[in-house]
Design a protein around this motif. Structure first.
Motif: not given
Length: 294
Positions: A29, A36, A62-68
């Protein structure tokens, strides 16, 4: 930020941020939070998360948690092969150089402290001669941490851990190789082997036994990781910036998120800002805590 974040002018060492901590303290996290806000990319240093598959068991972001945010050495390795310390050092150095070449900041994060130690202090400390490191240590008191780890495993079970393990179970598995060394895999061997021959009551009993063993082994892992960090910090003088996240683990919802920003996210951001601006004076006392008792 438009400047080349990780790279320095000629003659100076390139900059690398490293985030350490026991399992379940919130390292990922923090890494994504920092990435970011700077032009950064993340290099995974968890030796089990480097493998493909068992995403729930190994607790991959997860892909979502990676925030790009680009992640390196995450879910790339054949689960049946070994990924040695030497493999990690070679791959991590390659990833770091690739990230720096794009003018971005490398952030190394994961719980495999032996791999990080080998990277930093191995090979006659060539890493230290080439890179300037800022090491953040996310810490949580055992009193708060252990109950959280138990709850996290219960949540993993709810999220499909048993089904995920069932898909990869093989009675001929070698639990000394690859991803199958992960905590949460060998503990369920007896359950999957005998499940077809047991009634529901005995089956449930074996399932709960496996979950309990997974919790105990996770607690043991956290203890060993913390002991290793203490050795690196207080024995080898690594100069980590300790971020005490204990207060976060006593709260829920919005209160927990606010506490995290106050205790971890905000201080971590300020420490990295000092590091990237070449401010050599020590961070203010309210930013970091250097004393620790568990």
């Amino acid at each position: 930020m438009d400047q080349m974040v990780g790279q320095n002018v000629q003659g100076q060492r390139d900059k690398v941020v490293i985030i350490m901590g026991a399992t379940g303290t919130g390292k990922s996290k923090l890494s994504i939070y920092l990435a970011t806000r700077y032009r950064a990319e993340i290099v995974n240093s968890d030796k089990m998360q480097v493998y493909k598959g068992l995403d729930i068991v190994t607790n991959k972001v997860t892909w979502e948690e990676q925030c790009g945010v680009p992640h390196h050495l995450l879910g790339i390795r054949d689960p049946y092969t070994d990924f040695t310390v030497e493999d990690f050092c070679y791959s991590a150095l390659h990833a770091i150089e690739s990230i720096l070449s794009r003018g971005r900041l490398p952030i190394i994060v994961g719980g495999s402290n032996r791999y990080i130690e080998a990277l930093i202090d191995g090979d006659e400390s060539k890493f230290r001669s080439k890179y300037n490191c800022c090491i953040l240590w996310v810490d949580v008191s055992m009193e708060k941490h252990y109950p959280f780890l138990s709850e996290r495993i219960d949540q993993m079970v709810e999220n499909g851990l048993i089904e995920e393990l069932s898909e990869m179970f093989d009675p001929n598995l070698d639990y000394s190789r690859g991803i199958f060394r992960s905590i949460g895999v060998p503990e369920f061997d007896q359950y999957f082997r005998t499940k077809p021959y047991l009634n529901d009551e005995n089956c449930e009993m074996l399932l709960q036994k496996a979950i309990s063993e997974m919790k105990e082994n996770t607690w043991d892992l956290a203890h060993r990781q913390l002991k290793k960090i203490h050795r690196l910090q207080y024995g080898k003088g690594w100069g980590m910036h300790r971020l005490d996240a204990t207060e976060v683990f006593g709260k829920r919802g919005k209160e927990a998120e606010e506490a995290w920003k106050d205790c971890v996210g905000g201080p971590g951001l300020r420490i990295v800002a000092h590091f990237l601006k070449d401010i050599t004076k020590q961070a203010p006392a309210d930013v970091i805590a250097v004393d620790h008792e568990s």
